[in-house]
Write an enzyme that holds these catalytic residues in place. Structure first.
Site: not given
Ligand code: NAD
Length: 472
Positions: A217, A251
């Protein structure tokens, strides 16, 4: 990353869940409903503490936004699973080919085993609970990795879940990117990741080593397109509302607007009007949310500045100060006609900045969207249904709302997910149940059947039959 290279507490938690699943691989509805009820209770009993923790993590998130956009949809997901889960579990009838009658076929939903869920910071409750409800309803054990950017809520959620669930049913882990990477290397039976597209790539690579199926997602740039002749004030009001909830950190927030060139100034006026009516106290308004932290606040300030320097006219929608360093708050700003290669047009904005991109012919707007990665959401403002159908057919997107913003996400009967760079797979309601289940095809042979005819040595009758079968 091999299992033996991962921290022992993580692998122990995983092994424990795997063993628990092996001991009860097909939990009945009563067990699943009990888990869902505990999740519901936990939420209802702790709503105040949850709302406060998220408010503190954001440095100012209106309680009513947390209620509307996190608590309520979370309750809806759990209640929906409780209402329909027993039915979702039942074998689903599927037809058999005419040559196999009177045999029967069905799809049998089976629990997968141990599900992993990775949660971002922007809606930390809903984006944990939604997938959790689906995975629990589908009979799985669940491990959840919360975001390090919401440390207060993540710790609270971990504590509350530990009180309501045994660790072999549900384990919440907290930590930063290093732990997150280790988490995604666990050999889950399914992994649902919500977060950015760039991290999504890493998650999928880690999951590939275990052949763990993933639901991604992700994010991206979701356009809103206003067609010529659509009542502008209505479109603007819906775009402004959809953009400014959670200060644009959604998002599926409209990321930029494509509109007829001669409506640019009218859009600015209507947007200022809509923003001032929604947030009369401007940056100090109790209903306006802060940017999550200083890093994201500086990122947004920098992106707005760059767009301005590169020739985009900047129109702030609030009176008074445009930003507040102490509370990392940023007034909503329209950026008129920014160059295509500046940050606000290259990267997902995820904040209260809204580029306006003028077009001369509607086709150009469609081409503009299609020249970029498929968006997570698409907003189309048009009262002409024939034109709408034709346009939507041409623009793949994760989900679409016509003549409004955001609302497709709230429909339990619609799947939610991205396409291409905005993600893969989907969940919500029964779609979530199916994502965390194996829908096993089962063919049930009948006592009376003609299979004997098809055994070698092949008879002339069989060959005649085969000719007939090929002809039909
Ligand atoms: P992010 O990708 O920075 O982090 C998301 C999660 O991934 C966190 O828990 C983080 O600790 C973890 N993470 C970090 N590095 C990782 C790795 N190497 N392997 C696995 N997990 C890892 O995203 P964010 O800044 O927390 O959220 C914002 C982003 O999320 C935006 O791009 C937004 O559009 C997207 N988003 C999408 C949806 C959806 O439903 N499609 C919903 C909310 C947010």
């Amino acid at each position: 990353m091999n299992l033996q290279d991962l921290p022992t507490d993580l692998t122990l938690a995983f092994e424990r869940q795997r063993a628990a699943h092996a001991a009860d691989p097909g939990p009945g509805w009563d067990t699943r409903a009990d888990r869902l009820r505990r999740l519901l209770r936990l939420l209802l009993d702790n709503e105040g503490a949850i709302t406060q923790a998220i408010d503190a993590d954001f440095g100012g998130r209106p309680a009513v936004e947390t209620e509307l956009a996190e608590v309520w949809p979370s309750l809806e997901e759990i209640k929906g699973a409780l209402r329909h889960g027993r039915g979702w579990m039942k074998p689903r009838r599927a037809g058999v080919g005419k040559w196999f009658l009177p045999a029967r076929a069905q799809l049998l939903p089976q629990a997968l085993g141990v599900a992993g869920i990775i949660v971002p910071w922007n809606y930390p409750l809903y984006l944990a609970v939604g997938p959790m409800a689906a995975a629990l309803a589908a009979g799985n054990r669940v491990m959840v990795k919360m975001s390090e950017l919401t440390p207060g809520f993540s710790a609270l959620w971990q504590r509350l879940c530990a009180q309501a669930f045994s660790p072999d049913e549900l384990t919440i882990v907290t930590g930063g990117p290093e732990l997150a990477a280790q988490f995604s290397a666990l050999p889950f039976d399914h992994l649902l990741f919500t977060g950015s597209t760039s991290v999504g790539r890493r998650v999928m690579a880690a999951a590939a080593a275990n052949l763990t199926p993933v639901t991604l997602e992700l994010g991206g740039k979701s356009p809103a397109i206003i067609t010529p002749g659509y009542p502008l004030a209505h479109a603007v009001q819906r775009i402004v509302v959809g953009k400014l909830i959670n200060a644009g950190q959604t998002c599926i927030a409209p990321d930029y607007v494509l509109l007829p060139r001669d409506q640019l100034q009218a859009f600015v006026d209507a947007a200022r009007d809509a923003a001032r009516r929604a947030y009369p106290a401007g940056l100090a308004d109790v209903n306006f949310c802060s940017v999550i932290n200083d890093r994201h606040y500086r990122r947004l300030l920098g992106a707005a500045e760059e767009a301005g320097e590169r020739g985009a006219r900047t129109e702030y929608l609030f009176d008074g100060v445009s930003h507040d360093d102490a509370r990392h708050r940023l007034a909503p700003a329209l950026l008129l006609d920014p160059p295509a290669d500046c940050e606000v047009m290259r990267e997902e904005i995820f904040g209260p900045l809204l580029p306006l991109v003028p077009y001369d012919r509607l086709d150009e707007a469609v081409d503009f969207v299609n020249a970029r990665p498929h968006p997570l959401a698409l907003y189309w403002f048009d009262h002409d249904t024939t034109r709408t159908q034709a346009a939507l057919r041409k623009m793949p997107a994760g989900g679409v709302t016509v003549n409004d913003t955001l609302l497709h996400v709230a429909q339990e009967k619609l799947p939610f997910g991205g396409v291409g760079a905005s993600g893969m797979g989907h969940y919500h309601g029964r779609w979530g149940f199916d994502t965390f289940s194996k829908l096993t095809p089962v063919f049930r042979q009948s006592r009376l059947n003609g299979m004997a005819l098809f055994l070698p040595p092949y008879s002339p009758l069989m060959r005649r039959l085969l000719r007939l079968m090929k002809a039909f």
